[in-house]
Design a protein around this motif. Structure first.
Motif, PDB file in Angstrom:
ATOM      1  N   HIS A   1      -3.690  17.278 -37.320  1.00 36.95           N
ATOM      2  CA  HIS A   1      -3.618  16.558 -36.056  1.00 36.95           C
ATOM      3  C   HIS A   1      -2.165  16.368 -35.599  1.00 36.95           C
ATOM      4  O   HIS A   1      -1.855  16.571 -34.420  1.00 36.95           O
ATOM      5  CB  HIS A   1      -4.316  15.208 -36.182  1.00 36.95           C
ATOM      6  CG  HIS A   1      -4.251  14.388 -34.936  1.00 36.95           C
ATOM      7  ND1 HIS A   1      -4.988  14.699 -33.827  1.00 36.95           N
ATOM      8  CD2 HIS A   1      -3.520  13.295 -34.616  1.00 36.95           C
ATOM      9  CE1 HIS A   1      -4.722  13.817 -32.872  1.00 36.95           C
ATOM     10  NE2 HIS A   1      -3.840  12.953 -33.329  1.00 36.95           N
ATOM     11  N   ALA A   2      -1.287  15.972 -36.488  1.00 32.18           N
ATOM     12  CA  ALA A   2       0.107  15.722 -36.116  1.00 32.18           C
ATOM     13  C   ALA A   2       0.805  16.996 -35.645  1.00 32.18           C
ATOM     14  O   ALA A   2       1.648  16.960 -34.748  1.00 32.18           O
ATOM     15  CB  ALA A   2       0.857  15.117 -37.293  1.00 32.18           C
ATOM     16  N   ALA A   3       0.444  18.119 -36.224  1.00 32.99           N
ATOM     17  CA  ALA A   3       1.091  19.372 -35.856  1.00 32.99           C
ATOM     18  C   ALA A   3       0.644  19.875 -34.492  1.00 32.99           C
ATOM     19  O   ALA A   3       1.399  20.552 -33.788  1.00 32.99           O
ATOM     20  CB  ALA A   3       0.800  20.430 -36.913  1.00 32.99           C
ATOM     21  N   PHE A   4      -0.577  19.563 -34.089  1.00 32.39           N
ATOM     22  CA  PHE A   4      -1.125  20.108 -32.861  1.00 32.39           C
ATOM     23  C   PHE A   4      -1.333  19.062 -31.764  1.00 32.39           C
ATOM     24  O   PHE A   4      -2.000  19.329 -30.777  1.00 32.39           O
ATOM     25  CB  PHE A   4      -2.457  20.807 -33.151  1.00 32.39           C
ATOM     26  CG  PHE A   4      -2.299  21.997 -34.040  1.00 32.39           C
ATOM     27  CD1 PHE A   4      -1.694  23.152 -33.583  1.00 32.39           C
ATOM     28  CD2 PHE A   4      -2.712  21.949 -35.350  1.00 32.39           C
ATOM     29  CE1 PHE A   4      -1.525  24.249 -34.406  1.00 32.39           C
ATOM     30  CE2 PHE A   4      -2.555  23.040 -36.184  1.00 32.39           C
ATOM     31  CZ  PHE A   4      -1.960  24.189 -35.711  1.00 32.39           C
ATOM     32  N   SER A   5      -0.772  17.888 -31.920  1.00 33.34           N
ATOM     33  CA  SER A   5      -0.940  16.867 -30.893  1.00 33.34           C
ATOM     34  C   SER A   5       0.400  16.542 -30.254  1.00 33.34           C
ATOM     35  O   SER A   5       1.456  16.886 -30.768  1.00 33.34           O
ATOM     36  CB  SER A   5      -1.534  15.600 -31.508  1.00 33.34           C
ATOM     37  OG  SER A   5      -0.619  15.029 -32.401  1.00 33.34           O
ATOM     38  N   GLY A   6       0.341  15.891 -29.129  1.00 30.37           N
ATOM     39  CA  GLY A   6       1.557  15.475 -28.457  1.00 30.37           C
ATOM     40  C   GLY A   6       2.066  16.523 -27.486  1.00 30.37           C
ATOM     41  O   GLY A   6       1.492  17.606 -27.317  1.00 30.37           O
ATOM     42  N   ASP A   7       3.150  16.193 -26.846  1.00 31.70           N
ATOM     43  CA  ASP A   7       3.736  17.070 -25.850  1.00 31.70           C
ATOM     44  C   ASP A   7       4.519  18.189 -26.527  1.00 31.70           C
ATOM     45  O   ASP A   7       5.145  17.988 -27.563  1.00 31.70           O
ATOM     46  CB  ASP A   7       4.660  16.247 -24.962  1.00 31.70           C
ATOM     47  CG  ASP A   7       4.863  16.875 -23.602  1.00 31.70           C
ATOM     48  OD1 ASP A   7       4.160  17.859 -23.296  1.00 31.70           O
ATOM     49  OD2 ASP A   7       5.724  16.386 -22.849  1.00 31.70           O
ATOM     50  N   LYS A   8       4.481  19.368 -25.921  1.00 35.31           N
ATOM     51  CA  LYS A   8       5.225  20.498 -26.482  1.00 35.31           C
ATOM     52  C   LYS A   8       6.724  20.311 -26.235  1.00 35.31           C
ATOM     53  O   LYS A   8       7.139  19.606 -25.312  1.00 35.31           O
ATOM     54  CB  LYS A   8       4.758  21.792 -25.847  1.00 35.31           C
ATOM     55  CG  LYS A   8       3.340  22.134 -26.165  1.00 35.31           C
ATOM     56  CD  LYS A   8       2.994  23.497 -25.629  1.00 35.31           C
ATOM     57  CE  LYS A   8       1.536  23.700 -25.758  1.00 35.31           C
ATOM     58  NZ  LYS A   8       1.005  24.628 -26.532  1.00 35.31           N
ATOM     59  N   LEU A   9       7.515  20.959 -27.058  1.00 34.94           N
ATOM     60  CA  LEU A   9       8.955  20.918 -26.874  1.00 34.94           C
ATOM     61  C   LEU A   9       9.343  21.612 -25.570  1.00 34.94           C
ATOM     62  O   LEU A   9       8.647  22.494 -25.080  1.00 34.94           O
ATOM     63  CB  LEU A   9       9.648  21.607 -28.058  1.00 34.94           C
ATOM     64  CG  LEU A   9       9.483  20.964 -29.427  1.00 34.94           C
ATOM     65  CD1 LEU A   9      10.109  21.836 -30.491  1.00 34.94           C
ATOM     66  CD2 LEU A   9      10.093  19.570 -29.450  1.00 34.94           C
ATOM     67  N   TRP A  10      10.473  21.214 -25.015  1.00 38.90           N
ATOM     68  CA  TRP A  10      10.949  21.796 -23.769  1.00 38.90           C
ATOM     69  C   TRP A  10      11.120  23.302 -23.919  1.00 38.90           C
ATOM     70  O   TRP A  10      10.780  24.069 -23.031  1.00 38.90           O
ATOM     71  CB  TRP A  10      12.278  21.150 -23.390  1.00 38.90           C
ATOM     72  CG  TRP A  10      12.754  21.560 -22.019  1.00 38.90           C
ATOM     73  CD1 TRP A  10      12.429  20.975 -20.845  1.00 38.90           C
ATOM     74  CD2 TRP A  10      13.598  22.658 -21.710  1.00 38.90           C
ATOM     75  NE1 TRP A  10      13.024  21.619 -19.804  1.00 38.90           N
ATOM     76  CE2 TRP A  10      13.757  22.688 -20.313  1.00 38.90           C
ATOM     77  CE3 TRP A  10      14.248  23.636 -22.452  1.00 38.90           C
ATOM     78  CZ2 TRP A  10      14.523  23.630 -19.663  1.00 38.90           C
ATOM     79  CZ3 TRP A  10      15.008  24.574 -21.797  1.00 38.90           C
ATOM     80  CH2 TRP A  10      15.139  24.554 -20.423  1.00 38.90           C
ATOM     81  N   GLU A  11      11.633  23.737 -25.067  1.00 35.91           N
ATOM     82  CA  GLU A  11      11.872  25.155 -25.313  1.00 35.91           C
ATOM     83  C   GLU A  11      10.566  25.945 -25.327  1.00 35.91           C
ATOM     84  O   GLU A  11      10.540  27.119 -24.971  1.00 35.91           O
ATOM     85  CB  GLU A  11      12.592  25.354 -26.645  1.00 35.91           C
ATOM     86  CG  GLU A  11      14.015  24.852 -26.671  1.00 35.91           C
ATOM     87  CD  GLU A  11      14.100  23.362 -26.986  1.00 35.91           C
ATOM     88  OE1 GLU A  11      13.057  22.738 -27.265  1.00 35.91           O
ATOM     89  OE2 GLU A  11      15.215  22.826 -26.961  1.00 35.91           O
ATOM     90  N   GLU A  12       9.477  25.315 -25.759  1.00 38.46           N
ATOM     91  CA  GLU A  12       8.194  25.994 -25.783  1.00 38.46           C
ATOM     92  C   GLU A  12       7.589  26.070 -24.383  1.00 38.46           C
ATOM     93  O   GLU A  12       6.917  27.044 -24.057  1.00 38.46           O
ATOM     94  CB  GLU A  12       7.231  25.278 -26.743  1.00 38.46           C
ATOM     95  CG  GLU A  12       7.641  25.361 -28.188  1.00 38.46           C
ATOM     96  CD  GLU A  12       6.760  24.527 -29.090  1.00 38.46           C
ATOM     97  OE1 GLU A  12       5.788  23.923 -28.590  1.00 38.46           O
ATOM     98  OE2 GLU A  12       7.050  24.486 -30.291  1.00 38.46           O
ATOM     99  N   LYS A  13       7.845  25.060 -23.560  1.00 37.06           N
ATOM    100  CA  LYS A  13       7.318  25.066 -22.207  1.00 37.06           C
ATOM    101  C   LYS A  13       8.069  26.048 -21.307  1.00 37.06           C
ATOM    102  O   LYS A  13       7.494  26.679 -20.427  1.00 37.06           O
ATOM    103  CB  LYS A  13       7.426  23.666 -21.583  1.00 37.06           C
ATOM    104  CG  LYS A  13       6.477  22.656 -22.123  1.00 37.06           C
ATOM    105  CD  LYS A  13       6.682  21.371 -21.344  1.00 37.06           C
ATOM    106  CE  LYS A  13       5.950  20.225 -21.930  1.00 37.06           C
ATOM    107  NZ  LYS A  13       6.229  18.969 -21.222  1.00 37.06           N
ATOM    108  N   HIS A  14       9.370  26.121 -21.507  1.00 36.40           N
ATOM    109  CA  HIS A  14      10.240  26.935 -20.647  1.00 36.40           C
ATOM    110  C   HIS A  14      11.008  27.935 -21.499  1.00 36.40           C
ATOM    111  O   HIS A  14      12.193  27.735 -21.775  1.00 36.40           O
ATOM    112  CB  HIS A  14      11.205  26.041 -19.873  1.00 36.40           C
ATOM    113  CG  HIS A  14      10.530  24.922 -19.154  1.00 36.40           C
ATOM    114  ND1 HIS A  14       9.825  25.113 -17.978  1.00 36.40           N
ATOM    115  CD2 HIS A  14      10.422  23.602 -19.437  1.00 36.40           C
ATOM    116  CE1 HIS A  14       9.333  23.958 -17.577  1.00 36.40           C
ATOM    117  NE2 HIS A  14       9.668  23.012 -18.466  1.00 36.40           N
ATOM    118  N   PRO A  15      10.356  29.035 -21.875  1.00 32.42           N
ATOM    119  CA  PRO A  15      11.058  30.002 -22.749  1.00 32.42           C
ATOM    120  C   PRO A  15      12.197  30.740 -22.051  1.00 32.42           C
ATOM    121  O   PRO A  15      12.235  30.880 -20.883  1.00 32.42           O
ATOM    122  CB  PRO A  15       9.963  30.969 -23.180  1.00 32.42           C
ATOM    123  CG  PRO A  15       8.847  30.770 -22.231  1.00 32.42           C
ATOM    124  CD  PRO A  15       9.002  29.432 -21.616  1.00 32.42           C
TER     125      PRO A  15
END
Length: 94
Positions: free
Chosen positions: A80-94
């Motif tokens: 759950h901890a690995a797949f929850s929450g907001d994605k990192l900025w770098e992952e959203k905007h490659p």
């Protein structure tokens, strides 16, 4: 203080001890909490998750999982901890 009984012959503890056990459980997280709950269920409730739920107010599923982890020695880890929450900025905007 009158003792709370799980069965006719076995007294668990008085209300003060139950409060102490509940407080100790609330301070733990994850596998450590489940191991503690399983140990208390084995000691006071004859290994019954249903009785542990009635006496201590814990989740029956958590106590049952803790009993299985104690019996097998394999600790369940949640993703759950690995797949929850907001994605990192770098992952959203490659």
């Amino acid at each position: 203080m009158s003792p709370l009984c799980v069965s006719e012959n076995q007294a668990v503890a008085d209300v003060g001890h139950l409060d102490d056990i509940k407080l100790a459980s609330s301070k733990m997280l994850g596998a450590e909490r489940r191991a503690f709950q399983a140990a208390m269920a084995l000691k006071y409730c004859a290994g019954s998750p249903r009785q542990a739920e009635a006496v201590f107010g814990w989740s029956r599923a958590a106590v049952e999982l803790g009993l299985h982890e104690t019996r097998t020695g394999i600790v369940c880890v949640s993703a759950h901890a690995a797949f929850s929450g907001d994605k990192l900025w770098e992952e959203k905007h490659p």
